[in-house]
Write an enzyme that holds these catalytic residues in place. Structure first.
Site, PDB file in Angstrom:
ATOM      1  N   THR A   1       3.868   2.360   5.724  1.00  0.00           N
ATOM      2  CA  THR A   1       2.591   2.075   5.614  1.00  0.00           C
ATOM      3  C   THR A   1       1.814   3.058   6.959  1.00  0.00           C
ATOM      4  O   THR A   1       2.090   3.269   7.924  1.00  0.00           O
ATOM      5  CB  THR A   1       3.283   0.546   5.913  1.00  0.00           C
ATOM      6  OG1 THR A   1       1.341   0.256   6.753  1.00  0.00           O
ATOM      7  CG2 THR A   1       3.013   0.397   7.214  1.00  0.00           C
TER       8      THR A   1
ATOM      9  N   ASP B   1       1.871  -0.654  11.913  1.00  0.00           N
ATOM     10  CA  ASP B   1       2.079  -1.977  12.365  1.00  0.00           C
ATOM     11  C   ASP B   1       3.358  -2.906  12.645  1.00  0.00           C
ATOM     12  O   ASP B   1       3.267  -3.643  12.127  1.00  0.00           O
ATOM     13  CB  ASP B   1       0.757  -3.322  12.128  1.00  0.00           C
ATOM     14  CG  ASP B   1       1.081  -2.511  10.611  1.00  0.00           C
ATOM     15  OD1 ASP B   1       2.137  -2.203  10.093  1.00  0.00           O
ATOM     16  OD2 ASP B   1       0.164  -3.821   9.981  1.00  0.00           O
TER      17      ASP B   1
ATOM     18  N   ARG C   1      -5.795  -2.376   9.298  1.00  0.00           N
ATOM     19  CA  ARG C   1      -6.012  -3.366   9.286  1.00  0.00           C
ATOM     20  C   ARG C   1      -6.069  -4.139  10.427  1.00  0.00           C
ATOM     21  O   ARG C   1      -6.729  -4.036  11.286  1.00  0.00           O
ATOM     22  CB  ARG C   1      -4.185  -3.976   8.759  1.00  0.00           C
ATOM     23  CG  ARG C   1      -3.952  -3.910   6.917  1.00  0.00           C
ATOM     24  CD  ARG C   1      -2.915  -4.381   6.581  1.00  0.00           C
ATOM     25  NE  ARG C   1      -2.119  -4.716   7.303  1.00  0.00           N
ATOM     26  CZ  ARG C   1      -1.105  -5.693   7.034  1.00  0.00           C
ATOM     27  NH1 ARG C   1      -0.898  -6.246   6.316  1.00  0.00           N
ATOM     28  NH2 ARG C   1      -0.144  -5.855   7.988  1.00  0.00           N
TER      29      ARG C   1
ATOM     30  N   GLU D   1     -15.693  10.007  22.640  1.00  0.00           N
ATOM     31  CA  GLU D   1     -16.856   8.781  23.656  1.00  0.00           C
ATOM     32  C   GLU D   1     -16.149   7.285  23.388  1.00  0.00           C
ATOM     33  O   GLU D   1     -16.156   6.826  24.679  1.00  0.00           O
ATOM     34  CB  GLU D   1     -17.252   9.452  23.567  1.00  0.00           C
ATOM     35  CG  GLU D   1     -18.027  10.901  23.874  1.00  0.00           C
ATOM     36  CD  GLU D   1     -18.041  11.847  22.773  1.00  0.00           C
ATOM     37  OE1 GLU D   1     -17.152  13.138  23.163  1.00  0.00           O
ATOM     38  OE2 GLU D   1     -18.473  11.753  21.732  1.00  0.00           O
TER      39      GLU D   1
ATOM     40  N   GLY E   1       5.888  -2.474   4.095  1.00  0.00           N
ATOM     41  CA  GLY E   1       4.760  -2.669   4.999  1.00  0.00           C
ATOM     42  C   GLY E   1       5.717  -4.106   5.496  1.00  0.00           C
ATOM     43  O   GLY E   1       5.951  -4.489   5.008  1.00  0.00           O
ATOM     44  N   ASP E   2       4.392  -4.655   6.807  1.00  0.00           N
ATOM     45  CA  ASP E   2       4.662  -5.721   7.201  1.00  0.00           C
ATOM     46  C   ASP E   2       5.094  -7.310   5.945  1.00  0.00           C
ATOM     47  O   ASP E   2       5.875  -7.194   6.032  1.00  0.00           O
ATOM     48  CB  ASP E   2       4.093  -6.698   8.046  1.00  0.00           C
ATOM     49  CG  ASP E   2       4.188  -7.668   8.653  1.00  0.00           C
ATOM     50  OD1 ASP E   2       5.351  -8.447   9.569  1.00  0.00           O
ATOM     51  OD2 ASP E   2       3.062  -9.164   8.355  1.00  0.00           O
TER      52      ASP E   2
ATOM     53  N   GLN F   1      -7.246   8.618   3.685  1.00  0.00           N
ATOM     54  CA  GLN F   1      -6.320   8.147   5.021  1.00  0.00           C
ATOM     55  C   GLN F   1      -4.830   8.377   3.839  1.00  0.00           C
ATOM     56  O   GLN F   1      -4.581   8.107   4.717  1.00  0.00           O
ATOM     57  CB  GLN F   1      -6.117   7.732   5.262  1.00  0.00           C
ATOM     58  CG  GLN F   1      -8.235   7.758   5.932  1.00  0.00           C
ATOM     59  CD  GLN F   1      -8.012   6.413   6.581  1.00  0.00           C
ATOM     60  OE1 GLN F   1      -8.356   6.207   8.443  1.00  0.00           O
ATOM     61  NE2 GLN F   1      -9.530   5.428   6.412  1.00  0.00           N
TER      62      GLN F   1
ATOM     63  N   ASP G   1      -0.277   1.826   8.669  1.00  0.00           N
ATOM     64  CA  ASP G   1      -1.139   1.343  10.241  1.00  0.00           C
ATOM     65  C   ASP G   1      -0.513   1.523  11.061  1.00  0.00           C
ATOM     66  O   ASP G   1      -0.799   1.349  12.167  1.00  0.00           O
ATOM     67  CB  ASP G   1      -1.326   0.328   8.958  1.00  0.00           C
ATOM     68  CG  ASP G   1      -2.132   0.181   7.624  1.00  0.00           C
ATOM     69  OD1 ASP G   1      -3.370   0.933   8.105  1.00  0.00           O
ATOM     70  OD2 ASP G   1      -1.809  -0.882   7.517  1.00  0.00           O
TER      71      ASP G   1
ATOM     72  N   GLY H   1       0.800  -1.511   0.121  1.00  0.00           N
ATOM     73  CA  GLY H   1      -0.071  -0.143  -0.214  1.00  0.00           C
ATOM     74  C   GLY H   1       0.825   1.264  -0.300  1.00  0.00           C
ATOM     75  O   GLY H   1       1.419   1.788   0.337  1.00  0.00           O
TER      76      GLY H   1
ATOM     77  N   ARG I   1       0.953  -5.417  -5.008  1.00  0.00           N
ATOM     78  CA  ARG I   1       1.299  -6.184  -4.643  1.00  0.00           C
ATOM     79  C   ARG I   1       1.196  -7.313  -5.432  1.00  0.00           C
ATOM     80  O   ARG I   1       0.770  -7.721  -6.786  1.00  0.00           O
ATOM     81  CB  ARG I   1      -0.407  -6.611  -3.745  1.00  0.00           C
ATOM     82  CG  ARG I   1      -0.453  -5.898  -2.637  1.00  0.00           C
ATOM     83  CD  ARG I   1      -1.308  -5.626  -1.383  1.00  0.00           C
ATOM     84  NE  ARG I   1      -1.482  -4.925  -0.748  1.00  0.00           N
ATOM     85  CZ  ARG I   1      -2.244  -3.735  -0.667  1.00  0.00           C
ATOM     86  NH1 ARG I   1      -3.130  -3.431  -2.053  1.00  0.00           N
ATOM     87  NH2 ARG I   1      -2.183  -3.117   0.481  1.00  0.00           N
ATOM     88  N   SER I   2       2.281  -8.222  -5.515  1.00  0.00           N
ATOM     89  CA  SER I   2       2.449  -9.792  -6.635  1.00  0.00           C
ATOM     90  C   SER I   2       2.036 -11.198  -6.077  1.00  0.00           C
ATOM     91  O   SER I   2       2.714 -11.435  -5.680  1.00  0.00           O
ATOM     92  CB  SER I   2       3.642  -9.521  -6.751  1.00  0.00           C
ATOM     93  OG  SER I   2       4.184 -10.306  -8.048  1.00  0.00           O
TER      94      SER I   2
END
Length: 319
Positions: free
Chosen positions: A125, A129, A171, A187, A101-102, A251, A127, A10, A71-72
């Site tokens: 990324t 993460d 994710r 909240e 990323g990961d 985003q 994310d 991504g 993405r492959s």
């Protein structure tokens, strides 16, 4: 030396800044930069080009990634990984920088164990993460995009006595949701890492409603798959007309913030420096406690990122 840079997985704001710094810095060092277009797919197909300054002129402020990404599924096949390695050899590439990323780092972990690939990863990324780093490229811009949207939604929620449930990306990681909830004063915050304590949240909100609360903002991480469930709960049990907003791919887009541009420069310089100094590297540049470091790829992919417990405590999300 000849080094190449590619994106994988991504996109995230700041990728273009990293690409530009990679090219400019290598020329400053008297070395040769190459660009790999279309990520792992492009690596398999040999879309590799020696970079010139004109290739990266005027891209610093742009979102997305000018060398594109992918993405492959083909990369899961050994024969295609072999083809990718042969393409690096044909172009005389001595080292590779991967913005990803990961999933991208797991792919490179396999790749570098099968072939003598000298590579350094830059955690990229929204994310946030990736294990071992406090910060991934693109996160600050994404958080500012979310903050801007939430501020506007709050205006409407408070005007019309409504509840809004906003789904954010990430994710299986709740980082964006947690930080956005803290920054917006939401909240309710629902994330994958911690079970949502509905009875406690409901009791608290009912007390606040009895004392005059006339709107609710709930932030839900996409990985929970509970967006609609939370909306129905608020409308049915708390009595608020409720709207759902899925922020989605906005985003990921947009001009990178000043912070992401600075981090892109820092990540790129450290990746290049290490590749120029090391004959064999399978590392990821990380940012920990205000300092940059390099971790072994095995360490990064074999561990799981954990949210900061202090942030969860601030939201009372551990109740």
């Amino acid at each position: 030396m000849a080094l190449a840079i590619m994106g994988s997985g991504g996109d995230a704001p700041g990728m273009n800044a990293a690409v530009k710094k990679f090219v400019d810095y290598l020329y400053d060092r008297g070395e040769t930069p190459h660009l790999i277009y279309d990520g792992l797919e492009g690596l398999i197909d040999g879309k590799i080009k020696k970079a010139e300054h004109k290739d990266v002129a005027g891209i610093l402020h742009r979102g997305g990634c000018v060398i594109r990404s992918s993405r492959s599924k083909r990369f899961y096949d050994y024969e295609y990984r072999k083809q990718a390695y042969e393409n690096l050899q044909k172009n005389g590439i001595d080292g590779l920088v991967v913005l990803g990323g990961d999933g991208s780092f797991r792919a490179m972990d396999v790749f570098s164990k099968e072939f003598p690939v000298n590579f350094v990863g830059i955690p990229t990324t929204i994310d946030n993460d990736i294990y071992g780093t406090d910060y991934c490229l693109g996160v600050d811009t994404a958080l500012n995009t979310i903050r801007d949207a939430l501020d506007k939604i709050y205006d409407t929620a408070s005007t019309f006595n409504r509840a809004f449930v906003v789904e954010v990306m990430g994710r299986e990681c709740g980082y964006l949701a947690v930080i956005s909830a803290m920054g917006s004063g939401a909240e309710v915050c629902v994330i994958p890492e911690v079970a949502f304590n509905r009875p406690v949240a409901e009791a608290r909100l009912k007390r606040e409603i009895a004392n005059g609360r006339n709107y609710i903002l709930a932030i839900v991480a996409e990985g929970t798959k509970k967006t609609q469930e939370i909306a129905e709960w608020i409308e049915k049990d708390l009595g608020f007309e409720t709207r759902v907003t899925v922020l989605g791919h906005i985003q990921r887009g947009g001009a990178p913030s000043s912070y992401d541009r600075l981090m892109a420069f820092e990540f790129a310089v450290r990746a290049v420096d290490h590749l120029l100094e090391s004959q064999r590297s399978n590392k990821v540049v990380v940012y920990q406690n205000g300092h940059f470091d390099l971790l072994e790829i095995d360490t990064v992919v074999s561990n799981k990122y954990q949210l900061n417990p202090r942030h969860l405590a601030m939201l009372n999300i551990l109740d």
